[in-house]
Write an enzyme that holds these catalytic residues in place. Structure first.
Site, PDB file in Angstrom:
ATOM      1  N   HIS A 169       0.864  -1.195   0.000  1.00  0.00           N
ATOM      2  CA  HIS A 169       0.000   0.000   0.000  1.00  0.00           C
ATOM      3  C   HIS A 169       0.890   1.231   0.000  1.00  0.00           C
ATOM      4  O   HIS A 169       1.289   1.739   1.048  1.00  0.00           O
ATOM      5  CB  HIS A 169      -0.907  -0.047   1.241  1.00  0.00           C
ATOM      6  CG  HIS A 169      -1.898   1.089   1.309  1.00  0.00           C
ATOM      7  ND1 HIS A 169      -3.039   1.014   2.075  1.00  0.00           N
ATOM      8  CD2 HIS A 169      -1.920   2.317   0.736  1.00  0.00           C
ATOM      9  CE1 HIS A 169      -3.720   2.141   1.965  1.00  0.00           C
ATOM     10  NE2 HIS A 169      -3.054   2.954   1.166  1.00  0.00           N
ATOM     11  N   HIS A 186      -9.559   1.075  -1.044  1.00  0.00           N
ATOM     12  CA  HIS A 186      -9.488   1.741   0.257  1.00  0.00           C
ATOM     13  C   HIS A 186     -10.892   1.707   0.856  1.00  0.00           C
ATOM     14  O   HIS A 186     -11.865   2.109   0.203  1.00  0.00           O
ATOM     15  CB  HIS A 186      -9.081   3.206   0.103  1.00  0.00           C
ATOM     16  CG  HIS A 186      -7.629   3.443  -0.177  1.00  0.00           C
ATOM     17  ND1 HIS A 186      -6.962   2.876  -1.224  1.00  0.00           N
ATOM     18  CD2 HIS A 186      -6.711   4.218   0.473  1.00  0.00           C
ATOM     19  CE1 HIS A 186      -5.701   3.288  -1.208  1.00  0.00           C
ATOM     20  NE2 HIS A 186      -5.525   4.108  -0.186  1.00  0.00           N
ATOM     21  N   ASP A 198       1.770   3.903   2.739  1.00  0.00           N
ATOM     22  CA  ASP A 198       0.757   4.810   2.193  1.00  0.00           C
ATOM     23  C   ASP A 198       1.393   5.970   1.424  1.00  0.00           C
ATOM     24  O   ASP A 198       1.607   5.848   0.224  1.00  0.00           O
ATOM     25  CB  ASP A 198      -0.169   5.309   3.321  1.00  0.00           C
ATOM     26  CG  ASP A 198      -1.563   5.684   2.830  1.00  0.00           C
ATOM     27  OD1 ASP A 198      -1.849   5.494   1.648  1.00  0.00           O
ATOM     28  OD2 ASP A 198      -2.374   6.169   3.645  1.00  0.00           O
ATOM     29  N   ASP A 199       1.684   7.078   2.080  1.00  0.00           N
ATOM     30  CA  ASP A 199       2.268   8.258   1.422  1.00  0.00           C
ATOM     31  C   ASP A 199       3.478   8.708   2.242  1.00  0.00           C
ATOM     32  O   ASP A 199       3.428   9.714   2.957  1.00  0.00           O
ATOM     33  CB  ASP A 199       1.224   9.386   1.369  1.00  0.00           C
ATOM     34  CG  ASP A 199      -0.026   8.956   0.621  1.00  0.00           C
ATOM     35  OD1 ASP A 199       0.031   8.893  -0.623  1.00  0.00           O
ATOM     36  OD2 ASP A 199      -1.027   8.646   1.286  1.00  0.00           O
ATOM     37  N   GLU A 209     -11.041   3.451   6.294  1.00  0.00           N
ATOM     38  CA  GLU A 209      -9.965   4.322   6.809  1.00  0.00           C
ATOM     39  C   GLU A 209     -10.671   5.400   7.638  1.00  0.00           C
ATOM     40  O   GLU A 209     -10.605   5.382   8.861  1.00  0.00           O
ATOM     41  CB  GLU A 209      -9.171   4.934   5.647  1.00  0.00           C
ATOM     42  CG  GLU A 209      -8.071   5.892   6.072  1.00  0.00           C
ATOM     43  CD  GLU A 209      -7.377   6.585   4.877  1.00  0.00           C
ATOM     44  OE1 GLU A 209      -7.930   6.584   3.754  1.00  0.00           O
ATOM     45  OE2 GLU A 209      -6.277   7.142   5.083  1.00  0.00           O
ATOM     46  N   HIS A 243       1.286   4.856  -2.450  1.00  0.00           N
ATOM     47  CA  HIS A 243       0.910   5.707  -3.578  1.00  0.00           C
ATOM     48  C   HIS A 243       2.190   6.336  -4.104  1.00  0.00           C
ATOM     49  O   HIS A 243       2.873   7.066  -3.358  1.00  0.00           O
ATOM     50  CB  HIS A 243      -0.066   6.792  -3.133  1.00  0.00           C
ATOM     51  CG  HIS A 243      -1.314   6.241  -2.504  1.00  0.00           C
ATOM     52  ND1 HIS A 243      -2.488   6.073  -3.204  1.00  0.00           N
ATOM     53  CD2 HIS A 243      -1.563   5.781  -1.249  1.00  0.00           C
ATOM     54  CE1 HIS A 243      -3.406   5.559  -2.397  1.00  0.00           C
ATOM     55  NE2 HIS A 243      -2.867   5.367  -1.208  1.00  0.00           N
TER      56      HIS A 243
HETATM   57  N1  ADE Z   1      -4.590   8.840  -1.792  1.00  0.00           N
HETATM   58  C1  ADE Z   1      -3.332   8.909  -1.334  1.00  0.00           C
HETATM   59  N2  ADE Z   1      -3.295   8.518  -0.049  1.00  0.00           N
HETATM   60  C2  ADE Z   1      -4.556   8.174   0.314  1.00  0.00           C
HETATM   61  C3  ADE Z   1      -5.148   7.673   1.494  1.00  0.00           C
HETATM   62  N3  ADE Z   1      -4.456   7.459   2.611  1.00  0.00           N
HETATM   63  N4  ADE Z   1      -6.474   7.461   1.502  1.00  0.00           N
HETATM   64  C4  ADE Z   1      -7.187   7.700   0.403  1.00  0.00           C
HETATM   65  N5  ADE Z   1      -6.683   8.160  -0.733  1.00  0.00           N
HETATM   66  C5  ADE Z   1      -5.364   8.392  -0.786  1.00  0.00           C
HETATM   67 ZN    ZN Z   2      -3.685   4.820   0.600  1.00  0.00          ZN
END
Ligand code: ADE
Ligand code: ZN
Length: 347
Positions: free
Chosen positions: A26, A206, A287-288, A209, A28
């Site tokens: 996971h 997703h 994630d990011d 969350e 991006h």
């Molecule tokens: N796009 C990038 N990161 C995300 C996240 N944590 N949740 C939803 N969309 C995303």
């Molecule tokens: Zn994500």
């Protein structure tokens, strides 16, 4: 109460986490855009950023919730314009991943966030793909690419994105669903995911969350999701937990993301151990990472420290990611062999 300190020093436990052959499920790619690269690309492409310096951009990385993060994430994406930009972004992630003993990575990208700015789908995917091919040959990292639909855009726009992707079908393993979750249930995208499945694409989404457990049910029942990204709110619904456990549906959990987007108040309050104790196939992911203070190893270290995870629990999390990955059995066995070797070398 178990603790990593019962039978080993915190240092050797950390070293073990660093050395384990890890899998990322996971991530991006656009979320790996570090401020330094954002500024370099802005200059090269003649794009003006609202922030005067790298430091001021980085200091804006304080988020109230998912939407406040997404606002900055989409704004910064404006610096990505050429095939070379997408190549460099992906290459930088892979080099970092190699240094962290990440051996396999399944990467998300958000094509609509680029095509809506006039950057062609082909420019985006050609740059990413080239970096993935090279990364496999010179860094030894196997990869898969998953295109995500932006759920806060319309179903019609998602269908158009899928059509644009079809000439590149062979470069994709699957499709996902991301962006602002609340008020954007999976049900709106049922037909486009059916069309993707008809192309043989795998499905992740997703859900849970910020959104409620109902969105996880919809992702499973209406989209055919094989993995749930985040999914931490499943714990509010015991019937859903039973379903996820019985069907071995993996969850790609992202501790530092959950902390920075205030899904949890602190890492000590993170529900990861409850997920494991409920028999769920939870995995750790980043994630990011450019926005949330750490890459995959940082996520393992932070959650292991906060929850006092045992060595056995960390190894279970790593093994879960091997199980959850879209790879064949020989690759899974290779990873398991590398894991055994790493564990033997760390008494
Ligand atoms: N796009 C990038 N990161 C995300 C996240 N944590 N949740 C939803 N969309 C995303
Ligand atoms: Zn994500």
């Amino acid at each position: 109460m178990t603790s990593p300190n019962d039978d080993e020093t915190p240092r050797s436990f950390e070293e073990l986490i660093r050395r384990l052959p890890k899998v990322e499920l996971h991530l991006h790619l656009e979320g790996t855009l570090e401020p330094e690269m954002a500024f370099a690309l802005a200059e090269r492409n003649g794009v003006r950023l609202r922030f005067p310096t790298v430091e001021t951009l980085r200091s804006a990385y304080a988020f109230r919730d998912l939407q406040s993060f997404l606002d900055l994430y989409y704004e910064s994406i404006a610096v990505l314009r050429t095939e070379r930009d997408f190549y460099q972004l992906t290459r930088a992630y892979l080099e970092r991943a190699a240094g962290e003993h990440i051996r396999h990575a399944e990467l998300f990208f958000d094509p609509q966030s680029h095509t809506r700015r006039g950057v062609p789908f082909g420019t985006v995917i050609e740059g990413i793909h080239q970096a993935l091919v090279e990364g496999e040959s010179d860094l030894g990292i196997t990869t898969r690419l998953i295109m995500c639909f932006l759920r806060d855009l319309s179903y019609k726009e998602a269908a158009a994105a899928l059509r644009e992707a079809l000439p590149y079908r062979e470069w994709l393993i699957g499709v996902g669903l991301d962006s602002a979750e609340l008020g954007h249930p999976p049900s709106a995208f049922t037909a486009v995911f059916a069309a993707a499945r008809a192309q043989g694409l795998r499905v992740v989404a997703h859900a849970g969350e910020e959104g409620p457990p109902e969105y996880i049910w919809e992702a499973l029942d209406l989209l055919g999701a094989e993995r749930i990204d985040h999914g931490v709110r499943c714990l509010e619904d015991p019937a859903l937990v039973s379903r996820l456990a019985a069907e071995h549906v993996p969850l790609t959990v992202c501790p530092l993301s959950n902390l920075h987007l205030r899904v949890v108040a602190s890492l000590e309050d993170h529900p990861l151990r409850s997920l494991l104790e409920a028999g769920l196939c939870a995995t750790i992911n980043s994630d990011d990472p450019a926005y949330f203070g750490g890459y995959l190893t940082d996520n393992f270290l932070a959650i292991a420290r906060a929850l006092r995870l045992t060595r056995a629990e960390v190894v279970t999390l790593v093994r879960n990611s091997y199980q959850a990955a879209f790879i064949d059995e020989p690759r899974r066995r290779q990873l398991e062999d590398e894991l055994i070797t790493a564990l033997r070398s760390m008494p």
